[in-house]
Design a protein around this motif. Structure first.
Motif, PDB file in Angstrom:
ATOM      1  N   GLN A  49       2.305   1.646  -3.454  1.00  0.00           N
ATOM      2  CA  GLN A  49       1.279   2.130  -4.374  1.00  0.00           C
ATOM      3  C   GLN A  49       1.018   3.621  -4.170  1.00  0.00           C
ATOM      4  O   GLN A  49       0.793   4.363  -5.128  1.00  0.00           O
ATOM      5  CB  GLN A  49      -0.022   1.337  -4.197  1.00  0.00           C
ATOM      6  N   ASP A  50       1.072   4.065  -2.914  1.00  0.00           N
ATOM      7  CA  ASP A  50       0.898   5.483  -2.610  1.00  0.00           C
ATOM      8  C   ASP A  50       2.036   6.306  -3.225  1.00  0.00           C
ATOM      9  O   ASP A  50       1.804   7.373  -3.802  1.00  0.00           O
ATOM     10  CB  ASP A  50       0.842   5.682  -1.090  1.00  0.00           C
ATOM     11  N   ALA A 110       1.490   6.462  -6.980  1.00  0.00           N
ATOM     12  CA  ALA A 110       0.402   7.392  -7.313  1.00  0.00           C
ATOM     13  C   ALA A 110       0.876   8.838  -7.206  1.00  0.00           C
ATOM     14  O   ALA A 110       0.567   9.668  -8.076  1.00  0.00           O
ATOM     15  CB  ALA A 110      -0.795   7.154  -6.403  1.00  0.00           C
ATOM     16  N   SER A 111       1.624   9.150  -6.160  1.00  0.00           N
ATOM     17  CA  SER A 111       2.150  10.510  -5.992  1.00  0.00           C
ATOM     18  C   SER A 111       3.079  10.861  -7.146  1.00  0.00           C
ATOM     19  O   SER A 111       3.046  11.978  -7.671  1.00  0.00           O
ATOM     20  CB  SER A 111       2.918  10.629  -4.678  1.00  0.00           C
ATOM     21  N   TYR A 143       7.904  12.191   0.241  1.00  0.00           N
ATOM     22  CA  TYR A 143       7.462  10.891   0.733  1.00  0.00           C
ATOM     23  C   TYR A 143       8.410  10.357   1.807  1.00  0.00           C
ATOM     24  O   TYR A 143       7.979   9.744   2.775  1.00  0.00           O
ATOM     25  CB  TYR A 143       7.328   9.886  -0.417  1.00  0.00           C
ATOM     26  N   ALA A 158       0.831  -1.209   0.000  1.00  0.00           N
ATOM     27  CA  ALA A 158       0.000   0.000   0.000  1.00  0.00           C
ATOM     28  C   ALA A 158       0.866   1.259   0.000  1.00  0.00           C
ATOM     29  O   ALA A 158       0.555   2.232  -0.703  1.00  0.00           O
ATOM     30  CB  ALA A 158      -0.923  -0.001   1.209  1.00  0.00           C
ATOM     31  N   GLU A 159       1.948   1.255   0.764  1.00  0.00           N
ATOM     32  CA  GLU A 159       2.852   2.407   0.799  1.00  0.00           C
ATOM     33  C   GLU A 159       3.530   2.603  -0.557  1.00  0.00           C
ATOM     34  O   GLU A 159       3.679   3.732  -1.031  1.00  0.00           O
ATOM     35  CB  GLU A 159       3.906   2.229   1.898  1.00  0.00           C
TER      36      GLU A 159
END
Length: 170
Positions: free
Chosen positions: A37-38, A41-42, A96, A34-35
């Motif tokens: 993927q985040d 996306a960013s 990030y 999930a991290e």
């Protein structure tokens, strides 16, 4: 992965290293899916991409490329963040990394210039291409808006402006 797939991957990585304005290398050990993927996306929103590749294949792809200096950072679990905009990838990775200590910036390259972690942070602090364009357009448009404002002003303001210009000329 067979030989043909490896050759194709090396060719794709070579194109990335040649065409990118900046490439940032970071360790991502311990990050969840999930991290990651985040982060992707960013990066996508900023106009860049994130790529995980085998270090050995990335080193082969770097041979003879302007950014060959980043080969020394390709050890362990590394991720490549890149963008055509020379600032976007560095900015996203730096932001990030501030939120998630599992992402550790190792360094990067901006064309032929090697960047250490402090260099990546310095590049991240620079204005992006879009911000520079907006600033230049604002500077170009300012005189025109001043003239338009003066024309739309009452006649007394125009008269005072003309007398000021006349005094400066004399």
């Amino acid at each position: 992965m067979d030989r043909a797939q490896k050759e194709k991957l090396v060719e794709e990585l070579g194109q990335i290293f040649e065409s990118s304005g900046v490439v940032v290398v970071a360790h991502y050990e311990g990050m969840t899916v999930a991290e990651m993927q985040d982060l992707r996306a960013s990066m996508r929103d900023a106009g860049g991409s994130v790529r995980v590749a085998k270090n050995k294949l990335a080193k082969i792809a770097l041979e003879g490329k302007p950014s060959a200096s980043i080969a020394e950072y390709l050890t362990g679990m590394t991720v490549l963040a890149y963008s055509e905009d020379p600032v976007a990838a560095a900015k996203v990775v730096d932001d990030y990394a501030k939120k998630n200590e599992k992402l550790v910036i190792l360094g990067g390259a901006m064309g032929e210039n090697a960047l250490d972690p402090a260099g990546v942070k310095a590049v991240a602090g620079m204005p992006s291409r879009e911000e520079l364009i907006a600033s230049i357009v604002g500077c170009i448009g300012a005189p025109a808006s001043n003239i338009a404002g003066a024309i739309g002003a009452p006649a007394s303001n125009i008269a005072s402006i003309l007398s000021t210009i006349e005094e400066k000329a004399a």
